[in-house]
Design a protein around this motif. Structure first.
Motif, PDB file in Angstrom:
ATOM      1  N   MET A  61       0.835  -1.206   0.000  1.00  0.00           N
ATOM      2  CA  MET A  61       0.000   0.000   0.000  1.00  0.00           C
ATOM      3  C   MET A  61       0.869   1.255   0.000  1.00  0.00           C
ATOM      4  O   MET A  61       0.626   2.182  -0.773  1.00  0.00           O
ATOM      5  N   THR A  62       1.899   1.290   0.844  1.00  0.00           N
ATOM      6  CA  THR A  62       2.773   2.462   0.894  1.00  0.00           C
ATOM      7  C   THR A  62       3.457   2.664  -0.450  1.00  0.00           C
ATOM      8  O   THR A  62       3.529   3.783  -0.966  1.00  0.00           O
ATOM      9  N   ASP A  63       3.935   1.581  -1.033  1.00  0.00           N
ATOM     10  CA  ASP A  63       4.616   1.674  -2.315  1.00  0.00           C
ATOM     11  C   ASP A  63       3.682   2.183  -3.417  1.00  0.00           C
ATOM     12  O   ASP A  63       4.104   2.948  -4.286  1.00  0.00           O
ATOM     13  N   ALA A  64       2.433   1.790  -3.369  1.00  0.00           N
ATOM     14  CA  ALA A  64       1.467   2.221  -4.382  1.00  0.00           C
ATOM     15  C   ALA A  64       0.983   3.652  -4.145  1.00  0.00           C
ATOM     16  O   ALA A  64       0.412   4.266  -5.048  1.00  0.00           O
ATOM     17  N   THR A  65       1.230   4.191  -2.961  1.00  0.00           N
ATOM     18  CA  THR A  65       0.683   5.488  -2.576  1.00  0.00           C
ATOM     19  C   THR A  65       1.709   6.612  -2.630  1.00  0.00           C
ATOM     20  O   THR A  65       1.386   7.737  -2.985  1.00  0.00           O
ATOM     21  N   ILE A  66       2.934   6.305  -2.295  1.00  0.00           N
ATOM     22  CA  ILE A  66       3.973   7.330  -2.178  1.00  0.00           C
ATOM     23  C   ILE A  66       4.359   7.902  -3.548  1.00  0.00           C
ATOM     24  O   ILE A  66       4.240   7.214  -4.564  1.00  0.00           O
ATOM     25  N   ASN A  67       4.802   9.135  -3.563  1.00  0.00           N
ATOM     26  CA  ASN A  67       5.316   9.752  -4.786  1.00  0.00           C
ATOM     27  C   ASN A  67       6.774   9.314  -4.946  1.00  0.00           C
ATOM     28  O   ASN A  67       7.658   9.795  -4.258  1.00  0.00           O
ATOM     29  N   HIS A  68       7.022   8.374  -5.862  1.00  0.00           N
ATOM     30  CA  HIS A  68       8.361   7.804  -6.041  1.00  0.00           C
ATOM     31  C   HIS A  68       9.377   8.799  -6.596  1.00  0.00           C
ATOM     32  O   HIS A  68      10.578   8.586  -6.451  1.00  0.00           O
TER      33      HIS A  68
END
Length: 136
Positions: A61-68
């Motif tokens: 979830m964090t990986d899909a949500t954060i601005n990379h």
């Protein structure tokens, strides 16, 4: 196929054979089957298997949500509560408020709830995700 790809990237998650059932910014849901390979000595789903499920949901979830482009993340800690015997397949949900603003050196607490087939909450985790700005 997506769940298998996640397990290739982070192989330890493969031990619980998760299936990600929903993923969008701010939320991830996943399930695991109740099987002997993840049982403890009393025949219920092992505590660490539940921790793995919670960390998988929170991390994906964090990986899909954060601005990379501007930020990165890493799990920093986890506090867990075992609320009832886990005797069935398990369904987990990690959810944060979204949209949100990402800060540098932020400690984001991601709550994860794990439920039995009957809907009983058997496990709760608060996973501390350390969010930091990428260096330019």
């Amino acid at each position: 196929m997506f769940s298998k790809a996640v397990c290739r990237k982070a192989p330890y998650f493969g031990t619980i054979k998760p299936k990600i059932t929903l993923l969008q910014p701010g939320i991830c849901k996943a399930t695991i089957k109740n099987r002997k390979a993840i049982h403890n000595h009393i025949g219920t789903v092992h505590a660490i298997a539940q921790c793995n499920l919670a960390e998988l949901c929170a991390g994906v979830m964090t990986d899909a949500t954060i601005n990379h482009k501007s930020h990165r993340w890493i799990p920093k800690g986890m506090t867990v509560q075992y609320l009832a015997k886990a005797e069935t397949d398990l369904h987990a949900i990690a959810k944060i408020e979204y949209p949100r603003t990402w800060e540098d050196k932020e400690e984001l607490i991601v709550p994860v709830e794990v439920f039995s087939n009957s809907g009983e909450k058997v496990f709760h985790a608060d996973i501390n995700m350390y969010i930091s700005a990428k260096k330019s």
